[in-house]
Design a protein around this motif. Structure first.
Motif, PDB file in Angstrom:
ATOM      1  N   LEU A 245      -6.558  -7.459  -4.815  1.00 27.66           N
ATOM      2  CA  LEU A 245      -6.050  -6.106  -4.547  1.00 27.66           C
ATOM      3  C   LEU A 245      -4.529  -6.076  -4.703  1.00 27.66           C
ATOM      4  O   LEU A 245      -3.861  -7.109  -4.569  1.00 27.66           O
ATOM      5  CB  LEU A 245      -6.424  -5.684  -3.127  1.00 27.66           C
ATOM      6  CG  LEU A 245      -7.931  -5.596  -2.838  1.00 27.66           C
ATOM      7  CD1 LEU A 245      -8.192  -5.584  -1.344  1.00 27.66           C
ATOM      8  CD2 LEU A 245      -8.508  -4.352  -3.495  1.00 27.66           C
TER       9      LEU A 245
ATOM     10  N   GLU B 295      -4.975  -0.175  -0.740  1.00 30.93           N
ATOM     11  CA  GLU B 295      -5.373  -1.563  -1.004  1.00 30.93           C
ATOM     12  C   GLU B 295      -4.664  -2.519  -0.038  1.00 30.93           C
ATOM     13  O   GLU B 295      -5.222  -3.529   0.381  1.00 30.93           O
ATOM     14  CB  GLU B 295      -5.086  -1.918  -2.464  1.00 30.93           C
ATOM     15  CG  GLU B 295      -5.977  -1.118  -3.404  1.00 30.93           C
ATOM     16  CD  GLU B 295      -5.886  -1.560  -4.860  1.00 30.93           C
ATOM     17  OE1 GLU B 295      -5.553  -2.725  -5.112  1.00 30.93           O
ATOM     18  OE2 GLU B 295      -6.143  -0.711  -5.730  1.00 30.93           O
TER      19      GLU B 295
ATOM     20  N   GLU C 250      -6.556  -2.584   3.025  1.00 28.46           N
ATOM     21  CA  GLU C 250      -7.783  -3.367   2.846  1.00 28.46           C
ATOM     22  C   GLU C 250      -7.487  -4.867   2.888  1.00 28.46           C
ATOM     23  O   GLU C 250      -8.253  -5.642   3.478  1.00 28.46           O
ATOM     24  CB  GLU C 250      -8.430  -2.969   1.497  1.00 28.46           C
ATOM     25  CG  GLU C 250      -9.892  -3.298   1.385  1.00 28.46           C
ATOM     26  CD  GLU C 250     -10.726  -2.771   2.552  1.00 28.46           C
ATOM     27  OE1 GLU C 250     -10.502  -1.637   2.986  1.00 28.46           O
ATOM     28  OE2 GLU C 250     -11.594  -3.537   3.033  1.00 28.46           O
TER      29      GLU C 250
END
Lengths: 495, 297
Positions: free
Chosen positions: B74, B81, B84
């Protein structure tokens, strides 16, 4: 083991929601919360005025007290998790940004504050012995709740700026210092400082020069003040960010503008709603009687929302009205305050007796004054404002004293308080007092018959006390004379 | 210097190209190229070499000034992202000062909520598992301010282990641990490294020797060695000695328990003939000291 993949923003929203729930749970289990919030509630209950006939003003002031105390408690409780976010979690590379985590904490804290304040409010409404009189002003109540938010938000703002427990310590030192200084610094420059700080706190809670906002306009002013307070605190949180050069000056600049707006609003309301301005703006005029109600010849004109009080007023006046001659011309009773019916309050019509909104059914003096106003009207005595009237030796002031006390249960060793309050402004002589005392000990029917039969004579300012004594078969002189009363006893002054 | 790994490995690891991070005019990271895949990689370097800065950049706690970076496949520059990455990452920062009023369980609950470890029951089960792994289960209701330094370190490790992350960044994780706990830690990290990428920054070279199949050595923001510990040791062969007399000033040496000296640096021919020297098999620590130039500095 990582959670199922979700679209990013939705996933963040879920995390935000879960963190808010986590924060809520931890705030509730905070030892300071368990200590301070019940203490705040206890103080509110102990200082609460449990009126038999509560009003919207009582509700507002009760909620305002709860707001001050619960807001302070939530300031203390929120300081700890705020410090967790600001000082202890920055280096952990957590999925939500520190701003989002502070926002989550703020949401949890203000939710909890709101629930506590609404519970206080509901408790008050639920335990009220009678429907709360007056017109509800939802904007004002919302404003009070919003001001409560400034407690937890203030904690976050102060921690964001100082990254320490300093503000919490300062606030909790301030209270004992404030109390001590009111004794120690009395008459010194420190006293001025302390009283100004206290004034600032009061101004933050209630900027209007009125006991409570009771019109849509004043309620709106209050709401704008509350929103500005919350906005200002929020902007201070935003401006505390150190990592952007843009946000801090903009946040501080807008907060300063909001503060200027608040001061302007304060100045405006202080000017527009001051006693002097309201008095000056009040004009003599015949008020509309559309919402008035007549009961047994007496017309009652309550303020909106006070209709249920008519029965209470009537029950108070009924003993007096019962012994008056049937053809007695009765006045109209107007309830008024500074914002609603200021004209009536400052320029009452000739046939009116005026009751302020703050008349309390629990207060014996208020009730005696109320009956005294009616009696004064029917006897042609000057109104309560006409202080200094000398009624020495007039039969009608003794009749008046008897009328206001009729129906009152007075024990043999008790002073007839209502009669004393009535006479206190009329300069009664010694014989007047002796005759009043004697008259009150006679059977009510006997006195009522004399008063009814000789109404015109007795209400004349030229009829003296000896005439009344003769009519009642009492003597002020000779061997049958009414005994002297205590020469030192005088009715209380300054009613 | 860069080790190539298969592209699939990068979804569990890190790829950096020309990574630069400056503080004012100082370049803390100076063009780092790096691919990390499953297994334990040791990160060595002197104080100020850039280890913590590199870890903070990989953990997305610090934004690189320049260069490209992909973590767990990512892009940390993209907000969603980055979030995440943080959710899937296990990160133990250096000198982490946890909120002292939390209990051990409370801290992990807070972290697990933020890392989206499922519903309450699943989350709490995961927390209990993490606490058992670092031998802190019995202390789960103890407030952090009452935990010893070593316990706090283990708690930090438990926080990093939540959710069995595919990338584990550990900044000096064994500081304050007693020998038994260090062995437990090594065992745990070895177990995790079967499926996960572990980057272990430390000054404890024996930890690297025991755990890592690969070692990175940083110096002044640059990678000066990237390879197997055995390769690093091989470089030091023939440069580690034991002798009876104190070596001259400027040569790295320390006195041993038997009164002799362990000497690093001089090649066999560089030493005076009068000195009787016994060549030794170098350790990883010897090799590291020789590589970073501690010998002459």
């Amino acid at each position: 083991m990582t959670g199922p993949a979700r679209p990013g923003r939705w996933s963040n929203a879920v995390t935000f929601g879960r963190l808010t729930w986590f924060n809520l749970h931890h705030l509730l289990r905070n030892p300071l919360f368990l200590l301070l919030v019940p203490a705040a509630w206890a103080v509110v209950r102990l200082t609460s005025h449990d009126s038999r006939l509560p009003t919207m003003g009582d509700l507002f002031n009760e909620t305002l007290l709860s707001t001050g105390l619960i807001g302070a408690a939530m300031f203390a409780v929120t300081t700890f998790p705020a410090l967790r976010e600001v000082r202890h979690s920055r280096s952990l590379a957590l999925p939500l940004s520190s701003e989002a985590r502070l926002a989550s904490l703020a949401l949890a804290a203000i939710t909890l504050t709101t629930v506590l304040l609404v519970a206080s409010l509901a408790l008050y409404v639920g335990s009220a012995p009678a429907p709360i009189a007056g017109t509800p002003q939802p904007a004002a109540l919302v404003g009070v709740l919003l001001i409560g938010w400034c407690g937890p938000l203030g904690a976050i703002a102060s921690v964001a700026w100082t990254r320490s427990y300093g503000p919490l310590i300062a606030v909790f030192l301030f209270l004992p210092l404030y109390l001590a200084s009111t004794f120690l610094a009395f008459g010194t420059r420190a006293d001025v400082l302390v009283s100004r700080m206290g004034g600032l706190f009061s101004m933050a809670l209630q900027p209007l020069p009125l006991p409570h906002p009771d019109t849509p306009t004043t309620a709106l002013f209050y709401l704008v003040h509350a929103v500005s307070m919350v906005l200002c605190t929020g902007l201070l949180i935003v401006a505390a960010r150190r990592d952007t050069r843009f946000l801090r000056p903009v946040g501080l600049g807008v907060a300063a503008l909001v503060m200027v707006g608040m001061v302007s609003l304060y100045t405006h309301t202080q000017r527009e709603y001051s006693y002097d301005t309201l008095t000056a703006n009040a004009r003599p005029r015949a008020p509309a009687t559309d919402d008035c109600r007549e009961l047994e010849g007496m017309t009652y004109c309550p303020l909106p929302g006070y209709e249920s009080w008519v029965r209470t007023w009537h029950a108070d006046l009924e003993p007096v009205m019962r012994v008056l001659p049937e053809d007695t011309v009765l006045p109209t009773l107007w309830q008024a305050n500074h914002t609603l019916r200021a004209d009536v309050l400052f320029h009452p019509p000739d046939d009116a007796i005026v009751l302020t909104e703050y008349w309390s059914a629990d207060d014996q003096i208020h009730r005696a004054q109320f009956r005294g106003d009616l009696v004064g009207y029917v006897l042609g005595l000057p109104s309560a404002e006409g202080r200094g009237y000398t009624g020495t030796g007039q039969a009608r002031i003794v009749v008046g004293a008897w009328l206001v006390a009729v129906g009152d249960e007075v024990g043999p060793d008790e002073e007839p308080a209502a009669a004393e309050w009535f006479l206190s402004d009329l300069e009664p002589g010694g014989n007047d007092l002796r005759l009043t005392q004697a008259m009150l000990s006679l059977p009510e029917e006997e006195v009522a018959a004399v008063v009814n039969d000789h109404w015109d004579t007795l209400t004349s300012p030229t009829t003296g006390t000896p005439v009344l004594a003769d009519l009642l078969g009492l003597s002020l002189t000779g061997p049958e004379a009414i005994p002297e009363t205590d020469p030192d006893h005088r009715p209380p002054q300054g009613f | 210097m860069t080790t190539t790994t298969s592209p699939t490995a990068l979804t569990n690891g890190v790829r950096a190209r020309g990574l630069v991070r400056t503080y004012g005019t100082r370049r803390a990271l100076d063009g780092i190229d790096l691919d990390l895949g499953p297994g334990v990689t040791g990160l060595l370097g002197r104080n100020g070499a850039g280890k913590t800065t590199l870890l903070r950049c990989l953990a997305t706690d610090l934004e690189p000034t320049d260069g490209g970076l992909s973590v767990l496949g990512l892009d940390p520059e993209r907000s969603i992202e980055r979030t995440e990455i943080r959710r899937r990452l296990g990160y133990l920062p250096q000198n982490s000062s946890f909120y002292p009023h939390f209990t051990a369980f409370g801290l992990l609950d807070y972290m697990a909520v933020l890392k989206e470890q499922g519903g309450r029951r699943q989350r709490h089960e995961e927390i209990r598992r993490a606490l058992r792994r670092v031998d802190l289960y019995d202390r789960r209701h103890t407030r952090i301010r009452r935990l010893s330094g070593g316990m706090r370190q283990r708690l930090g490790l438990a926080a990093a282990l939540l959710g069995d992350p595919r990338l584990l960044l550990l900044d000096e994780p064994t500081i304050g641990l007693d020998p038994e706990q260090r062995i437990r830690f090594r065992d745990l990290v070895s177990e995790l490294a079967v499926h996960s990428t572990v980057l272990l920054s430390t000054h404890q070279i024996e930890d690297v020797a025991a755990l890592c199949r690969r070692v990175l050595v940083l110096d002044r923001g640059r990678v000066i060695f990237d390879g197997a510990p055995t390769d690093l040791i091989a470089r030091a062969r023939g440069r580690v000695w034991e002798q009876a007399s104190r070596p001259p000033e400027g040569v790295t040496a320390w006195r041993l328990a038997d009164g002799r000296y362990r000497v690093l640096g001089p090649e066999e021919g560089d030493a005076p003939d009068t000195v009787e020297r016994v060549p030794l098999e170098p350790s990883l620590e010897d090799a590291y000291l020789l590589l970073t130039g501690s010998v002459t500095r």
